[in-house]
Design a protein around this motif. Structure first.
Motif, short mmCIF file in Angstrom:
data_model
loop_
_atom_site.label_atom_id
_atom_site.label_comp_id
_atom_site.label_asym_id
_atom_site.label_seq_id
_atom_site.Cartn_x
_atom_site.Cartn_y
_atom_site.Cartn_z
N PRO A 50 9.32 -5.44 -0.89
CA PRO A 50 8.09 -5.75 -0.14
C PRO A 50 7.19 -4.53 0.06
N LEU A 51 7.79 -3.36 0.35
CA LEU A 51 6.99 -2.15 0.54
C LEU A 51 6.37 -1.70 -0.78
N LEU A 52 7.12 -1.83 -1.87
CA LEU A 52 6.57 -1.51 -3.19
C LEU A 52 5.41 -2.44 -3.51
N ALA A 53 5.57 -3.72 -3.20
CA ALA A 53 4.49 -4.68 -3.44
C ALA A 53 3.26 -4.32 -2.63
N LYS A 101 -0.54 -10.48 -9.55
CA LYS A 101 0.27 -11.52 -10.19
C LYS A 101 1.10 -10.93 -11.32
N LEU A 102 0.49 -10.08 -12.14
CA LEU A 102 1.19 -9.50 -13.28
C LEU A 102 2.25 -8.49 -12.84
N ALA A 103 1.89 -7.65 -11.84
CA ALA A 103 2.79 -6.57 -11.43
C ALA A 103 3.84 -7.00 -10.42
N LEU A 104 3.51 -7.99 -9.60
CA LEU A 104 4.36 -8.32 -8.47
C LEU A 104 5.01 -9.69 -8.55
N GLY A 105 4.67 -10.45 -9.56
CA GLY A 105 5.20 -11.81 -9.63
C GLY A 105 6.71 -11.89 -9.60
N ALA A 106 7.36 -10.86 -10.13
CA ALA A 106 8.82 -10.86 -10.15
C ALA A 106 9.41 -10.10 -8.97
N VAL A 235 5.03 -6.49 3.41
CA VAL A 235 4.02 -6.22 2.38
C VAL A 235 2.75 -5.65 2.99
N ARG A 236 2.44 -6.03 4.22
CA ARG A 236 1.21 -5.54 4.86
C ARG A 236 1.33 -4.12 5.43
N VAL A 237 2.57 -3.63 5.58
CA VAL A 237 2.78 -2.32 6.21
C VAL A 237 2.16 -1.17 5.40
N PRO A 238 2.31 -1.10 4.06
CA PRO A 238 1.69 -0.01 3.31
C PRO A 238 0.17 0.06 3.49
N SER A 239 -0.50 -1.09 3.61
CA SER A 239 -1.95 -1.06 3.83
C SER A 239 -2.29 -0.43 5.17
#
Length: 266
Positions: A50-53, A101-106, A235-239
């Motif tokens: 999630p943090l990477l995403a 979508k391309l980078a995070l879909g998986a 996922v929102r934490v890095p922002s």
């Protein structure tokens, strides 16, 4: 976005096509270089999925409006800065959902269509509304234009404060690793943006402008997208972390360059 829209005209968009190479390089830095950097840095530091995403999402969003002010302080090309911000802002309507979508879909679930719809609502609609008002009621736009930056900055501060407060527990839990990742993303991105333009032998003012445009992302918008379209809270934490480092590094570069004379480019 509305405050940007009332300062734009159709001629501004036409000018983008008069500088296709520099705008294209800036677009490349924004939507290829920065997402790739986020991917490499996040994996190198071992960020969780999630943090990477979230970090890749930061790298995949448009340039922030604050970059225009920083370009001015840094003795850069303000007109070019506005054009680049405009180009990446319009581009994020399709680039940000596509990259995610391309980078995070998986990695995590991504609502690409929802992101596209939200981007249109948050970016395209206000810009088009401001552009339309500027065309048909320019006197009104000129009267409110001096107040627009204040409103925009105030709104950004509120969004930033809300984002950081909302993610306080997540930020503390992520520790210094996420702080380092966000710091490196914006610092290396800015330096790389400068270096790319140097390789292509652009002027110092152009190099400074592209460096700032590359380093400064619309992190508050990234937080909004993460909150709306990623089920994972982290996922929102890095922002939320990025929005602070982006402002610190962007303003630092601007102030340092302010005191470094621009070589004679005639």
């Amino acid at each position: 976005m509305f405050s940007m829209g009332i300062t734009l005209t159709l001629d501004d968009f036409k000018r983008v096509f008069l500088k296709p190479r520099v705008i294209g390089l800036g677009f490349f830095a924004c939507y290829v270089l920065m997402p790739a950097l986020a991917f490499v840095i996040g994996n190198a530091l071992g960020l969780s999925g999630p943090l990477l995403a979230g970090l890749i999402l930061v790298g995949s969003i448009n340039g922030g409006q604050a970059s225009n002010l920083c370009a001015y302080i840094a003795r850069g090309d303000v007109a070019l800065s506005v054009l680049m911000t405009t180009a990446t802002t319009v581009g994020c309507i399709f680039m940000t959902p596509l990259i995610c979508k391309l980078a995070l879909g998986a990695v995590v679930d991504v609502d690409a269509m929802g992101m596209a719809i939200s981007t249109i609502q948050v970016v395209l609609v206000p810009v088009v509304l401001g552009l339309t008002l500027n065309k048909y009621v320019p006197k009104f736009c000129r009267s409110v234009e001096p107040f627009s930056p204040v409103v925009g900055v105030t709104a950004t501060i509120i969004l930033v404060g809300g984002a950081v407060a909302n993610c306080a527990a997540g930020i503390l839990g992520a520790g210094m690793t996420l702080q380092l990742a966000a710091f490196m993303l914006h610092l290396i991105g800015g330096l790389a943006g400068y270096g790319i333009m140097r390789v292509f032998k652009y002027s110092e003012t152009t190099c400074r402008t592209v460096a700032i445009e590359t380093a400064m992302k619309s992190s508050a918008f990234g937080f909004l997208l993460a909150s709306l379209h990623f089920p994972e809270y982290l996922v929102r934490v890095p922002s939320a972390v990025s929005v602070v480092w982006m402002a610190v590094l962007g303003s630092t570069m601007a102030v340092i360059w302010r005191f470094i004379p621009v070589p004679d480019e005639n």
